[in-house]
Scaffold this active site. Structure first.
Site, PDB file in Angstrom:
ATOM      1  N   THR A 145     -11.809   7.395 -13.381  1.00 14.89           N
ATOM      2  CA  THR A 145     -10.789   6.922 -12.442  1.00 14.89           C
ATOM      3  C   THR A 145     -11.178   5.613 -11.762  1.00 14.89           C
ATOM      4  OG1 THR A 145      -9.280   7.623 -10.691  1.00 14.89           O
ATOM      5  CG2 THR A 145     -11.601   8.245 -10.437  1.00 14.89           C
TER       6      THR A 145
ATOM      7  N   GLU B 128       0.828  -1.214   0.000  1.00 17.95           N
ATOM      8  CA  GLU B 128       0.000   0.000   0.000  1.00 17.95           C
ATOM      9  C   GLU B 128       0.865   1.269   0.000  1.00 17.95           C
ATOM     10  OE1 GLU B 128      -3.076   0.451  -0.471  1.00 17.95           O
ATOM     11  OE2 GLU B 128      -3.740   2.253   0.547  1.00 17.95           O
TER      12      GLU B 128
END
Ligand code: NAG
Ligand code: NAG
Ligand code: NAG
Ligand code: NAG
Ligand code: NAG
Ligand code: NAG
Ligand code: NAG
Length: 525
Positions: free
Chosen positions: A513, A377
């Site tokens: 997106t 992440e």
């Protein structure tokens, strides 16, 4: 199982030298490349099978709630309980042409009650997932995949639902500047925030403009473009440390940026992404968006590009606070390579494509350096010129020194929450170059996700990408697994089609997106 079934015959069919994929494939005439034919179809079908497996789990245990908890076979409603996974899965089921799932979602959408929710509404998340999912489905079912519109009565109701949702959200723009509030309490309240962020202001304009174009009501596009205008003309000057690169938080009352820190990272990311995508959507109306993208991109190449001390071959983009660099990036930011490649194609500027491919290469390394083959992440690095006492840029702790020496980054948040951005950039890299290598990267990433995250009735988040088996699960399957991970994993192996990114930059569709493709409005580039 699919892995060996796919590889063995192909190697036999072509040549044993192809067992290890080589970029040299590029030298073959396009129709002779091994990327074109059976191999793609088998991989595409394997991704489709994974999508159907996740859908079936969601449909059985969670529908019409927002998301599945695949281990406990339960559900939650983190997106207002309007069926987020179903709406996010819509355009993927359509491009995969899975009629029964398309029909289920098509019949469901007209029944959603967008007037009512018991939790706070995010203008941004609602726009990119629900509004965009519906507009994309509407584009396909009234366009090139109208053969999938099994219920003709329901199709116009999809657009009506998009309009109804936007009407319910529109009061967000009712601020002194017209810059929207993001966090809404229906029917007319907000959380009282006096600022909003770059990405959450600047990633509405594609969806709201498209809604205006489809309905003929200019209001929606005008609202989003007014909010965006403060981002295109940033003030004060100190909030733009380099041309085109701006701060993050904007005051709703004054329209002034309140900081100068940012980057191509979460909180800012899709503002930059949409600057070039608005130009793709309509090059006539949004030429100034393109100009702002070029400024930001050139400044990023000149000032943010950074090479880790242990891996000079890798290129990441640093974050910034004013003109001070912070050598930290994240999975979310890995959309950047794909975005540079898209711009390189549409602007016919090879330097952006080349820089994008370098970013894609480094994000690929964040995948192949870990035990699971999936990237973390958040990660950091240092450069050879980083001062030892630079508190913003600490080096790796002792237990990550060896990893950093080899990988060129060290992990500061090890989770994987089913994010798509690395696959997304592989997709753009493949579409631009036709290089089989990127298909193999995407396939390997898909296999890693499929073998590590699949559990119970779907896919779950991982606690540690650099531990065997992902270090355990978090029992949550976000809706973007359907919208993005599955779609990019599939499209990279799927046949050419009008909605695929065009390698000459002549795109007839543009992806929002959340990976929902919209039909472009403007004349061909
Ligand atoms: C994906 O995982 C499932 C098990 O969850 C397995 O049956 C399937 O073969 C896998 N797909 C590939 C391509 O490995
Ligand atoms: C695949 O090959 C066919 C002809 O053999 C060609 O028409 C098509 O454009 C090729 N597609 C890609 C994606 O290379
Ligand atoms: C078709 O859509 C309409 C409108 O949403 C709905 O009333 C009807 O039940 C649907 N038909 C089927 C067979 O689901
Ligand atoms: C906001 O909505 C509530 C509940 O419907 C209503 O009572 C109130 O008058 C509304 N306020 C404004 C300013 O519209
Ligand atoms: C935004 O501007 C208003 C009006 O000048 C001011 O009162 C408020 O403190 C500002 N908020 C922030 C977070 O800067
Ligand atoms: C940093 O210094 C080392 C040792 O001199 C060198 O091998 C490496 O290439 C340098 N890294 C960069 C990014 O210049
Ligand atoms: C870091 O060290 C340099 C000298 O090596 C010194 O000039 C600078 O003030 C130090 N910075 C901090 C934040 O301590």
């Amino acid at each position: 199982m699919f892995y060996s079934r796919v590889f063995v015959p192909v190697v036999a069919l072509f040549s044993t030298s192809l067992a290890i994929p080589q970029p040299a494939n590029l030298n073959l005439p396009r129709q002779d490349r091994p990327d074109n034919h059976t191999l793609n179809r088998e991989r595409a079908d394997a991704v489709k099978a994974a999508f159907v497996y996740a859908w079936d789990g969601y449909y059985k245990y969670a529908f019409p709630n927002d998301e599945l908890h695949p281990i406990s076979n339960s559900f939650s409603n983190s997106r207002n309980g309007w069926g987020a996974s179903a709406v996010d899965a819509f355009s993927t089921a359509i491009v995969m042409q899975i009629q029964p799932i398309v029909t289920e979602i098509l019949n469901f959408i007209p029944t959603i009650d967008f007037d009512t929710t018991t939790s706070q509404v995010s203008l941004f998340e609602t726009t990119i997932r629900y509004l965009a999912g519906m507009l994309s489905g509407y584009d396909f079912l009234t366009g090139p995949l109208s053969n999938l519109a099994s219920n003709k009565t329901a199709v116009p109701l999809i657009l009506k639902q998009a309009e109804r949702l936007a009407n319910n959200l529109a009061y967000a723009f009712d601020t002194p500047t017209g810059i929207p509030s993001n966090n809404l309490n229906f029917p007319n309240g907000t959380d009282g925030s006096t600022t909003n962020g770059l990405a959450t202001i600047g990633s509405l304009v594609l969806e709201w403009t498209h809604l205006s174009d489809l309905t003929g009501n200019p209001l929606y596009g005008e609202l989003a473009q007014k909010g965006e205008s403060y981002l295109l003309n940033p003030k004060p000057a100190s909030s733009e440390p380099w041309p085109g690169l701006v701060g993050t938080n904007v005051n709703l009352t004054t329209g002034l940026f309140v900081d100068a820190s940012g980057g191509w990272v979460g909180g800012d990311d899709s503002f930059y992404e949409y600057l070039i995508k608005m130009y793709v959507y309509d090059s006539t109306r949004f030429a100034n968006y393109r100009d702002r993208w070029i400024l930001a991109a050139d400044s990023s190449i000149a000032h943010l590009a950074s090479h880790p001390s242990t891996r000079p071959d890798l290129t990441f983009l640093a974050q910034f606070d004013g003109q001070e660099l912070i050598f930290q990036s994240e999975h979310l930011a890995c959309f950047d390579g794909g975005n540079f490649i898209l711009a390189g194609l549409v602007l016919k500027e090879q330097k952006y494509t080349d820089f994008g491919l370098a970013l894609v290469n480094a994000c690929h390394d964040t995948y192949i350096s870990t035990l699971t083959g999936i990237g973390p992440e958040v990660f950091r690095w240092v450069t050879n010129t980083t001062a030892a006492n630079d508190t913003d840029n600490p080096g790796p702790s002792a237990d990550q020194e060896a990893f950093y020496a080899k990988a060129g980054f060290y992990i500061t948040d090890s989770v994987y929450i089913l994010r798509p951005e690395v696959l997304e950039s592989f997709y753009y890299a493949y579409r631009a170059t036709g290089d089989q290598m990127y298909r193999d990267w995407a396939w390997n990433a898909f296999l890693a996700i499929n073998s590590t995250c699949a559990v119970g009735s779907g896919f779950a988040e991982l606690l540690n990408v650099n531990a065997a088996g992902g270090g355990g699960y978090n029992d949550f399957q976000d809706s973007f697994l359907f919208a993005e991970v599955m779609k990019y994993s599939y499209l990279i192996h799927a046949p050419d089609n009008v909605w695929q990114v065009d390698n000459n930059g002549e795109n007839q569709w543009v992806f929002n997106t959340e990976a929902h493709p919209f039909k472009v409005a403007g004349p061909p580039l």
